[in-house]
Design a protein around this motif. Structure first.
Motif, PDB file in Angstrom:
ATOM      1  N   THR A 275      55.607  34.901  24.107  1.00 41.49           N
ATOM      2  CA  THR A 275      55.224  35.685  25.297  1.00 41.49           C
ATOM      3  C   THR A 275      55.930  34.944  26.176  1.00 41.49           C
ATOM      4  O   THR A 275      55.952  33.454  26.284  1.00 41.49           O
ATOM      5  CB  THR A 275      54.636  36.080  25.429  1.00 41.49           C
ATOM      6  OG1 THR A 275      53.179  35.016  25.142  1.00 41.49           O
ATOM      7  CG2 THR A 275      54.175  37.302  23.893  1.00 41.49           C
ATOM      8  N   LEU A 276      56.598  34.910  27.578  1.00 39.47           N
ATOM      9  CA  LEU A 276      56.617  34.324  28.530  1.00 39.47           C
ATOM     10  C   LEU A 276      55.372  33.137  28.984  1.00 39.47           C
ATOM     11  O   LEU A 276      54.042  34.474  29.502  1.00 39.47           O
ATOM     12  CB  LEU A 276      57.349  34.655  29.969  1.00 39.47           C
ATOM     13  CG  LEU A 276      57.673  34.609  31.105  1.00 39.47           C
ATOM     14  CD1 LEU A 276      58.060  33.504  30.453  1.00 39.47           C
ATOM     15  CD2 LEU A 276      58.425  35.158  32.335  1.00 39.47           C
ATOM     16  N   TYR A 295      49.244  35.485  31.604  1.00 42.03           N
ATOM     17  CA  TYR A 295      47.932  35.567  30.710  1.00 42.03           C
ATOM     18  C   TYR A 295      48.797  35.903  28.763  1.00 42.03           C
ATOM     19  O   TYR A 295      50.748  37.228  28.697  1.00 42.03           O
ATOM     20  CB  TYR A 295      47.244  36.102  30.739  1.00 42.03           C
ATOM     21  CG  TYR A 295      46.652  36.131  31.736  1.00 42.03           C
ATOM     22  CD1 TYR A 295      44.973  35.460  31.376  1.00 42.03           C
ATOM     23  CD2 TYR A 295      45.729  36.728  32.433  1.00 42.03           C
ATOM     24  CE1 TYR A 295      44.467  35.115  32.396  1.00 42.03           C
ATOM     25  CE2 TYR A 295      45.359  36.779  33.759  1.00 42.03           C
ATOM     26  CZ  TYR A 295      44.619  35.384  33.683  1.00 42.03           C
ATOM     27  OH  TYR A 295      43.713  35.723  34.045  1.00 42.03           O
ATOM     28  N   GLN A 296      48.315  35.660  28.022  1.00 42.87           N
ATOM     29  CA  GLN A 296      49.255  35.809  26.562  1.00 42.87           C
ATOM     30  C   GLN A 296      49.458  37.622  26.619  1.00 42.87           C
ATOM     31  O   GLN A 296      50.278  38.270  25.548  1.00 42.87           O
ATOM     32  CB  GLN A 296      48.843  35.310  25.563  1.00 42.87           C
ATOM     33  CG  GLN A 296      49.219  33.795  25.748  1.00 42.87           C
ATOM     34  CD  GLN A 296      48.155  33.201  24.723  1.00 42.87           C
ATOM     35  OE1 GLN A 296      48.710  34.100  23.185  1.00 42.87           O
ATOM     36  NE2 GLN A 296      48.868  31.215  23.927  1.00 42.87           N
ATOM     37  N   HIS A 321      43.399  38.774  37.508  1.00 44.47           N
ATOM     38  CA  HIS A 321      42.231  39.331  36.607  1.00 44.47           C
ATOM     39  C   HIS A 321      42.909  39.158  35.642  1.00 44.47           C
ATOM     40  O   HIS A 321      44.892  39.880  35.417  1.00 44.47           O
ATOM     41  CB  HIS A 321      41.246  39.888  36.727  1.00 44.47           C
ATOM     42  CG  HIS A 321      40.096  39.855  38.180  1.00 44.47           C
ATOM     43  ND1 HIS A 321      39.759  38.566  37.531  1.00 44.47           N
ATOM     44  CD2 HIS A 321      40.359  40.108  39.008  1.00 44.47           C
ATOM     45  CE1 HIS A 321      38.566  38.744  38.575  1.00 44.47           C
ATOM     46  NE2 HIS A 321      39.247  39.628  39.602  1.00 44.47           N
ATOM     47  N   ASP A 322      43.420  39.050  34.284  1.00 49.02           N
ATOM     48  CA  ASP A 322      43.605  39.294  33.187  1.00 49.02           C
ATOM     49  C   ASP A 322      44.243  41.522  32.478  1.00 49.02           C
ATOM     50  O   ASP A 322      44.813  41.139  31.670  1.00 49.02           O
ATOM     51  CB  ASP A 322      42.963  38.916  31.343  1.00 49.02           C
ATOM     52  CG  ASP A 322      41.764  39.622  31.226  1.00 49.02           C
ATOM     53  OD1 ASP A 322      40.856  41.220  31.821  1.00 49.02           O
ATOM     54  OD2 ASP A 322      41.441  39.548  30.607  1.00 49.02           O
ATOM     55  N   ASN A 323      43.347  42.176  33.080  1.00 47.67           N
ATOM     56  CA  ASN A 323      44.041  43.288  33.152  1.00 47.67           C
ATOM     57  C   ASN A 323      45.198  43.457  34.953  1.00 47.67           C
ATOM     58  O   ASN A 323      44.822  45.132  34.518  1.00 47.67           O
ATOM     59  CB  ASN A 323      42.838  44.016  33.824  1.00 47.67           C
ATOM     60  CG  ASN A 323      41.714  43.992  35.669  1.00 47.67           C
ATOM     61  OD1 ASN A 323      42.500  42.883  35.985  1.00 47.67           O
ATOM     62  ND2 ASN A 323      41.212  44.577  35.340  1.00 47.67           N
ATOM     63  N   GLY A 324      45.146  42.579  35.566  1.00 46.35           N
ATOM     64  CA  GLY A 324      46.714  42.773  35.832  1.00 46.35           C
ATOM     65  C   GLY A 324      45.988  42.984  37.911  1.00 46.35           C
ATOM     66  O   GLY A 324      47.098  43.175  38.793  1.00 46.35           O
ATOM     67  N   GLN A 325      44.626  43.080  38.139  1.00 47.94           N
ATOM     68  CA  GLN A 325      44.331  43.142  39.384  1.00 47.94           C
ATOM     69  C   GLN A 325      44.357  41.743  39.981  1.00 47.94           C
ATOM     70  O   GLN A 325      43.996  41.138  39.099  1.00 47.94           O
ATOM     71  CB  GLN A 325      42.338  44.080  39.346  1.00 47.94           C
ATOM     72  CG  GLN A 325      42.600  45.612  38.607  1.00 47.94           C
ATOM     73  CD  GLN A 325      43.021  46.393  40.466  1.00 47.94           C
ATOM     74  OE1 GLN A 325      43.093  45.818  41.781  1.00 47.94           O
ATOM     75  NE2 GLN A 325      43.347  46.990  39.567  1.00 47.94           N
TER      76      GLN A 325
END
Length: 397
Positions: A275-276, A295-296, A321-325
């Motif tokens: 993953t990038l 993030y992975q 954040h890791d949820n995209g926010q």
């Protein structure tokens, strides 16, 4: 001294040759052995020109202790010029010729104890010229190199003892024939060549392609046969890749090849799962455009954008954040040595996307205002900040 200058007198040549004799003795491995030399049946001392001045013939030197022949050298009218041979344990190990300058001239060879040729070269006034070949003790070809007058080493090819190709360097035209077919190997026939390189165990290590002597593609392999690295040129674009031993791409760099060198355009890094995790971009002048990390789970982690508001020094950095926010956003002015000065409003957000904090900076990077909100978006604090760090409530909640 140029070649057209008048030749030195014999005494001058002999003095100059003293250092050359010492070097040759070291090369022959007999530097510490006491030698007795004779010329035309008479004892001579090659370190003192008086005993050889004006004489012509083949000087022969033997080890005093063993009586074995260690060196033969031609002398012409008192000058060491012509054939030179070295022996070890009575067996010929090296032979070449020198000119009046004391430089190697013509064919030069080295031998194994069994008499097998290990090296075969040609010299012109001390410089290797044309094809130079080296061999394994078994007699199989080890390396062939072509030397040009000015350019020095121009092209070469190496083989394993099994006869498999192990290394290749192409010139700007075919020069290794008839020993090696570099016209085919280096792609001088009109299309890209396909070359495979092997190690001493017979394992395939590299795949190469050349067009008109220029390498356009290479691939290095792991022991398991999977690619370790790739380097490919198409037009003016170069692509470099690195892989894990499992075959997963870990990095890819794309660059432009120009008259002034290679300029990066994109640099990507990947996780162990492929993953990038980071991507950097530059414009054609090599100036940064963006730098993003991930993030992975695939969501963005941070992103820096350069040249915001048509100001090449202004950078906008966004964190996630890791949820995209969005987690934070703010602008900076790039200074010397990678220093960055915060300017304007810098905001932080909850993982639900609610603004929770804001700091405002002036054009010198000093905080002038700070505000904070609770998780529901209600204002909790709004302060004016002064240069000495003191505060004053700007507005009451």
């Amino acid at each position: 001294m140029s070649l057209s200058a008048a030749p030195p007198q014999p005494s001058t040549r002999l003095l100059r040759f003293g250092a050359a004799v010492a070097a040759l003795l070291l090369a022959g491995g007999t530097a510490h052995a006491v030698q007795d030399c004779e010329l035309n049946g008479q004892a001579v001392n090659p370190a003192h020109g008086g005993s050889t001045a004006g004489k012509t013939g083949l000087m022969r030197c033997k080890d005093r202790d063993s009586g074995q022949l260690v060196r033969e050298q031609q002398i012409q009218s008192g000058t060491f010029m012509g054939l030179v041979r070295f022996y070890e344990d009575g067996k010929l190990t090296k032979e070449h010729s020198v000119n009046a300058r004391g430089n190697m001239e013509g064919r030069a060879r080295e031998f194994s104890p069994t008499g097998q040729v290990l090296r075969d070269a040609t010299y012109e006034d001390g410089r290797e010229m044309g094809l130079v070949r080296t061999f394994y003790p078994t007699g199989s070809l080890r390396r062939v190199t072509f030397f040009a007058d000015v350019a020095g080493e121009r092209a070469s090819v190496e083989f394993t003892e099994r006869g498999q190709l192990s290394a290749l360097r192409c010139g700007d035209k075919p020069v290794l024939a008839p020993v090696a077919d570099d016209a085919r190997l280096c792609g001088f026939g009109g299309g890209a060549s396909k070359v495979e390189l092997f190690d001493a165990k017979g394992t395939l290590r590299s795949r190469l392609s050349y067009v008109a002597g220029k390498r356009v593609r290479s691939e290095e392999l792991y022991d398991n046969g999977k690619p370790a690295a790739q380097d490919e040129v198409v037009g003016n674009q170069r692509t470099e890749r690195r892989f894990s031993s499992e075959g997963i791409k870990r990095r890819e760099v794309i660059s432009l090849i120009g008259e002034r060198g290679v300029v990066k355009q994109r640099d990507q890094e990947f996780s162990e799962k492929g993953t990038l995790v980071r991507e950097q971009r530059w414009n054609t002048a090599g100036e940064p455009l963006s730098d993003a990390s991930y993030y992975q789970n695939g969501q963005p982690r941070s992103k820096s954008v350069y040249g915001v508001g048509r100001n090449a020094r202004q950078i906008e950095i966004t964190e996630f954040h890791d949820n995209g926010q969005v987690a934070a956003v703010g602008r900076y002015l790039a200074g010397d040595r990678l220093s960055q000065t915060p300017i304007g409003p810098h905001q932080r957000f909850s993982d639900a996307g609610i603004l929770i904090a804001e700091s405002v900076y002036d054009d010198k990077g000093r905080i002038t205002r700070e505000r904070a909100w609770d998780a529901n978006g209600k204002l909790e604090r709004d302060d004016e900040v002064f240069e000495d760090g003191s505060r004053k409530t700007f507005a009451k909640p």
